[in-house]
Design an enzyme around this catalytic site. Sequence first.
Site, short mmCIF file in Angstrom:
data_model
loop_
_atom_site.label_atom_id
_atom_site.label_comp_id
_atom_site.label_asym_id
_atom_site.label_seq_id
_atom_site.Cartn_x
_atom_site.Cartn_y
_atom_site.Cartn_z
N SER A 1 -8.30 -5.28 4.58
CA SER A 1 -8.81 -5.01 3.22
C SER A 1 -9.08 -6.27 2.39
CB SER A 1 -7.83 -4.09 2.47
OG SER A 1 -7.66 -2.89 3.15
N SER B 1 -7.05 -6.10 -5.96
CA SER B 1 -8.16 -6.76 -5.27
C SER B 1 -9.40 -6.78 -6.16
CB SER B 1 -8.47 -6.04 -3.96
OG SER B 1 -9.19 -4.85 -4.22
N ASP C 1 0.82 -1.21 0.00
CA ASP C 1 0.00 0.00 0.00
C ASP C 1 0.86 1.27 0.00
OD1 ASP C 1 -2.30 1.44 0.02
OD2 ASP C 1 -2.77 1.11 2.13
N GLY C 2 0.26 2.37 -0.48
CA GLY C 2 0.93 3.67 -0.41
C GLY C 2 1.57 4.10 -1.72
N ARG D 1 -0.38 8.49 -10.33
CA ARG D 1 -0.46 7.32 -9.44
C ARG D 1 0.23 6.10 -10.07
NH1 ARG D 1 -3.96 7.23 -5.34
NH2 ARG D 1 -4.39 5.03 -5.65
N ASN E 1 -10.67 -3.40 -6.49
CA ASN E 1 -9.88 -2.37 -7.20
C ASN E 1 -10.42 -2.03 -8.59
OD1 ASN E 1 -6.64 -3.38 -5.82
ND2 ASN E 1 -8.05 -1.77 -5.13
N TRP E 2 -11.35 -2.86 -9.12
CA TRP E 2 -11.96 -2.53 -10.41
C TRP E 2 -12.71 -1.21 -10.34
CZ3 TRP E 2 -10.28 -5.26 -14.38
CH2 TRP E 2 -9.92 -6.58 -14.22
N GLU F 1 0.43 -12.82 12.69
CA GLU F 1 0.89 -11.62 13.39
C GLU F 1 0.89 -10.48 12.37
OE1 GLU F 1 1.72 -11.39 16.63
OE2 GLU F 1 1.22 -13.50 16.92
N ARG G 1 -5.58 -2.07 8.39
CA ARG G 1 -6.72 -2.95 8.13
C ARG G 1 -6.30 -4.05 7.15
NH1 ARG G 1 -8.42 2.21 6.16
NH2 ARG G 1 -7.78 2.43 4.00
N ARG H 1 -11.69 1.53 -9.19
CA ARG H 1 -10.80 2.70 -9.33
C ARG H 1 -11.01 3.33 -10.72
NH1 ARG H 1 -5.30 2.23 -5.99
NH2 ARG H 1 -6.24 1.42 -4.11
#
Length: 250
Positions: free
Chosen positions: A206, A75, A30-31, A43, A78-79, A217, A204, A81
């Site tokens: 997701s 994911s 992420d990020g 992006r 993500n479609w 963990e 999270r 987006r």
Amino acid sequence: MFGIFKKKQEDVFEQLDTNNLPVHIGIIMDGNGRWAKKRGLPRSAGHTMGAKVLEQITRDAGHLGIKYLTVYAFSTENWSRPAEEVKALMKLMVEYLDDYRRLIGDEDICVRIIGSKEGLSEEILEKIKIVEDATKNNSAITLNIALNYGGRDEIVKSVKKIAEGVKDGSISVDEIDEKMISDNLYTNYMPDPDFIIRPSGEQRLSNFLLWQSAYSEFWYSDINWPDFTKKDLIRAIVDYQKRNRRFGGV
Ligand code: FPP
């Protein structure tokens, strides 16, 4: 002053216990968008850099002795987006799979793709077949790329497969247990993740490896994925090694 700083940097490598490594690490990469925005870039530039970092981290993880690395690349959600971003991600995926020789080099990396095939282009499906076939005998580390993956969707698919068996009489309801559900997930050839890393500040799951992460963990950090380094990976693992995993026991 510099000496102290250098010593601190080395410490994290020295602290690593190579006899107590997580067998399977999951990463939510992420990020990428925030990394690009900070630099005034689109992006998609963040995703491109993210793919490069994935290449390096896969090698690093393999050298450390990690057996399975599962990364969340796209994911089922993500479609939604912007079309342009989805297009850029799919293009990146095709290039990445097409150029898998660069990723594996002469390293012993097996590449597998997990997730739904529905909605993926013929081109991607073909590349997936090629890369999986070409790397299937490699065994030092397995890189599982979660593409068009959703944890809930995966559980629904597993349940449906079992229900088909009940319908045709090959499975009795009493036989259904956790192992049967696990055996019908995409991840049926690997152990559950011991450790899940999520950079970028979000805390999270997701919809990533929902069933499999029951006793994983977790490790979070503010670093955006394109800035993630081997040192961050080791720092995370050192932290993991301080945890007391009880799996519900005492
Ligand atoms: C989340 O960051 C990242 C993604 C949705 C895509 C992850 C993909 C890659 C790292 C590269 C592609 C991988 C392969 C295997 C080619 P975000 O876009 O949500 O970032 P943000 O939260 O900062 O907006």
